[in-house]
Design a protein around this motif. Structure first.
Motif, PDB file in Angstrom:
ATOM      1  N   LEU A   1      -0.639   5.008  -6.181  1.00  0.00           N
ATOM      2  CA  LEU A   1      -0.814   4.667  -4.991  1.00  0.00           C
ATOM      3  C   LEU A   1       0.822   4.621  -4.322  1.00  0.00           C
ATOM      4  O   LEU A   1       1.403   4.152  -5.014  1.00  0.00           O
ATOM      5  CB  LEU A   1      -1.467   3.554  -4.513  1.00  0.00           C
ATOM      6  N   ASP A   2       0.908   4.989  -2.923  1.00  0.00           N
ATOM      7  CA  ASP A   2       2.217   4.975  -2.539  1.00  0.00           C
ATOM      8  C   ASP A   2       1.852   3.715  -1.386  1.00  0.00           C
ATOM      9  O   ASP A   2       1.308   4.052  -0.457  1.00  0.00           O
ATOM     10  CB  ASP A   2       2.352   6.417  -1.457  1.00  0.00           C
ATOM     11  N   VAL A   3       2.270   2.475  -1.765  1.00  0.00           N
ATOM     12  CA  VAL A   3       2.097   1.443  -1.237  1.00  0.00           C
ATOM     13  C   VAL A   3       3.356   1.125  -0.233  1.00  0.00           C
ATOM     14  O   VAL A   3       4.480   1.114  -0.847  1.00  0.00           O
ATOM     15  CB  VAL A   3       1.787   0.089  -2.096  1.00  0.00           C
ATOM     16  N   LYS A   4       3.436   0.908   0.997  1.00  0.00           N
ATOM     17  CA  LYS A   4       4.660   0.626   1.646  1.00  0.00           C
ATOM     18  C   LYS A   4       4.584  -1.129   1.951  1.00  0.00           C
ATOM     19  O   LYS A   4       3.266  -1.646   2.311  1.00  0.00           O
ATOM     20  CB  LYS A   4       4.535   1.192   3.014  1.00  0.00           C
TER      21      LYS A   4
ATOM     22  N   GLN B   1       7.060  -7.784  10.438  1.00  0.00           N
ATOM     23  CA  GLN B   1       6.099  -6.669  10.585  1.00  0.00           C
ATOM     24  C   GLN B   1       4.608  -7.287  10.329  1.00  0.00           C
ATOM     25  O   GLN B   1       3.544  -7.163  11.250  1.00  0.00           O
ATOM     26  CB  GLN B   1       6.369  -5.491   9.771  1.00  0.00           C
ATOM     27  N   ALA B   2       4.393  -7.881   9.388  1.00  0.00           N
ATOM     28  CA  ALA B   2       3.127  -8.362   8.935  1.00  0.00           C
ATOM     29  C   ALA B   2       2.507  -9.358  10.097  1.00  0.00           C
ATOM     30  O   ALA B   2       1.276  -9.441  10.421  1.00  0.00           O
ATOM     31  CB  ALA B   2       3.087  -9.032   7.555  1.00  0.00           C
TER      32      ALA B   2
ATOM     33  N   MET C   1       1.623  -7.250  13.142  1.00  0.00           N
ATOM     34  CA  MET C   1       0.397  -6.759  12.871  1.00  0.00           C
ATOM     35  C   MET C   1      -0.816  -7.846  13.122  1.00  0.00           C
ATOM     36  O   MET C   1      -1.868  -7.403  13.610  1.00  0.00           O
ATOM     37  CB  MET C   1       0.327  -6.063  11.478  1.00  0.00           C
ATOM     38  N   VAL C   2      -0.524  -8.853  12.481  1.00  0.00           N
ATOM     39  CA  VAL C   2      -1.881  -9.908  12.529  1.00  0.00           C
ATOM     40  C   VAL C   2      -2.155 -10.251  13.756  1.00  0.00           C
ATOM     41  O   VAL C   2      -3.398 -10.242  14.433  1.00  0.00           O
ATOM     42  CB  VAL C   2      -1.871 -11.014  11.464  1.00  0.00           C
ATOM     43  N   PHE C   3      -1.000 -10.724  14.495  1.00  0.00           N
ATOM     44  CA  PHE C   3      -1.075 -11.238  15.819  1.00  0.00           C
ATOM     45  C   PHE C   3      -1.399 -10.424  17.111  1.00  0.00           C
ATOM     46  O   PHE C   3      -1.523 -10.579  18.175  1.00  0.00           O
ATOM     47  CB  PHE C   3       0.129 -12.423  16.125  1.00  0.00           C
ATOM     48  N   SER C   4      -1.211  -9.001  16.760  1.00  0.00           N
ATOM     49  CA  SER C   4      -1.418  -8.054  17.638  1.00  0.00           C
ATOM     50  C   SER C   4      -2.982  -7.925  18.180  1.00  0.00           C
ATOM     51  O   SER C   4      -3.301  -7.526  19.094  1.00  0.00           O
ATOM     52  CB  SER C   4      -1.191  -6.594  17.210  1.00  0.00           C
TER      53      SER C   4
END
Length: 185
Positions: free
Chosen positions: A61-64, A70-71, A74-77
């Motif tokens: 898998l190509d995991v970024k 950033q996390a 993403m969560v608080f968006s």
């Protein structure tokens, strides 16, 4: 020439290990959240091949990896997540304030009833908590099938507002037993 039967959920574009993992996840989800007869067999086969599946699946898998900033963004968006964080903070604050305030309050207001307060408070917390969780879940399930899914949010909110009346009785009643009875509600 021998015919080989393709697995039901096989995807030719991914590795065999990923197909195996996907098959296990989909077979588990086919049981509609319940543990079916094949669950134990699938679980044991996963346990036997865990290292092999995980290593090959991760390598293919190509995991970024996201940074912490950033996390968090993403969560608080999501506004729903923000509301849940605020609501859970208020809930914790309210529970902590009541748990630390009420013993001192009852000790000062009813100094002769300290031991009885501890016993009755344990009863209120355990039995009242179990009843409210069970009945609240039952009412929510019943009315969410009849009405809109938003009933699952409104029922706890209404119960929270209705809890203010009995709590005023807890604080302002001159009778210890009336105050403890109101604490149950």
């Amino acid at each position: 020439m021998a015919l080989t039967k393709e697995p039901r959920y096989a995807n030719p574009k991914v590795s065999q290990a990923e197909n195996d993992i996907t098959q296990h996840e989909l077979l588990l989800s086919d049981n509609e959240g319940t543990r079916g007869r094949g669950y134990e067999a699938i679980e044991s086969s996963l346990d036997e091949n865990t290292d092999e599946l995980n290593d090959s699946a991760v390598n293919s898998l190509d995991v970024k990896k996201a940074t912490l900033k950033q996390a968090a963004r993403m969560v608080f968006s999501d506004s729903c997540v923000c509301f849940i964080f605020v609501a859970s903070g208020l809930r914790f604050f309210g529970g902590f304030a009541i748990a630390s305030f009420l013993p001192i309050f009852f000790k000062r207001k009813y100094p002769d009833e300290n031991v009885l307060y501890g016993t009755l408070n344990a009863f209120v917390v355990s039995v009242g908590g179990a009843l409210s969780a069970t009945l609240g879940g039952w009412v929510t399930d019943k009315y969410s099938q009849v009405f809109d899914e938003r009933v699952k949010v409104w029922i706890p909110a209404v119960a929270f507002v209705l809890g203010f009346g009995p709590f005023f009785v807890v604080l302002f009643a001159d009778n210890f037993y009336l105050s403890m009875a109101a604490l149950f509600f």
